[in-house]
Design a protein around this motif. Structure first.
Motif: not given
Length: 186
Positions: A102, A106, A109, A151-152
């Protein structure tokens, strides 16, 4: 089969590890939780009282103990476990190591409101994450057999991606993966 997850604090090692263990029907162990159980206090309190070096000594012992069991398990390591060569060597030799990668941004957050991670209780946590990443990313890459970007994908999707990678590598049998990938979330 021991699968060990490494990566930065907040990278999803415990969350993804629990999902993987559930899908593979093997025990899940979080090395930080095991350390807290053994020392009888939160890591944050131990860190403040005894310092990082003492914590890393206990961490190395606990990781060695967990890997020596020789039983199937999914192990989530603490973010700094790779700082010691003995841990990197043991993990790489005794487990299939997945680096959940990561970016510092990220991670920030995800962690900006977290007060339980001792190394992030500083004036500028994002800068601290960038510094930690700069030091640790090469170590995570060195110990890992596989690198997965966090990430996603959702936890379920990331877990399935890991299982498929492990199946392709011959670490997990196709029957075991077929029974879990695409199954309903639990």
């Amino acid at each position: 089969m021991t699968i060990a997850l490494v990566g930065m604090p907040g990278g999803g090692k415990s969350t993804v590890g629990k999902q993987l263990a559930r899908q593979l029907q093997v025990p899940f162990v979080d090395s930080d939780a095991e350390i807290e159980r053994q020392i009888g206090m939160p890591i944050k309190a131990f860190f403040e009282r005894e310092g990082e070096a003492s914590f890393r000594d206990i961490e190395a012992r606990v990781i060695a103990e967990l890997l020596a069991r020789g039983t199937e398990l999914v192990l989530a390591t603490g973010g700094g476990a790779v700082l010691r060569e003995e841990n990197r060597a043991a993990l790489h030799q005794c487990a299939t190591v997945i680096y959940l990668r990561s970016s510092p941004e990220e991670l920030f957050r995800r962690l900006r409101h977290d007060t339980q991670r001792p190394l992030l209780q500083v004036r500028d946590p994002l800068q601290k994450l960038r510094e930690l990443y700069h030091v640790r990313d090469p170590l995570y890459r060195r110990v890992a057999h596989y690198v997965m970007e966090t990430g996603r994908p959702s936890v379920h999707a990331l877990s399935n991606m890991i299982l498929m990678q492990l199946e392709l590598a011959g670490v997990v049998s196709p029957e075991r993966v077929a029974a879990t990938v695409g199954a309903e979330r639990g």
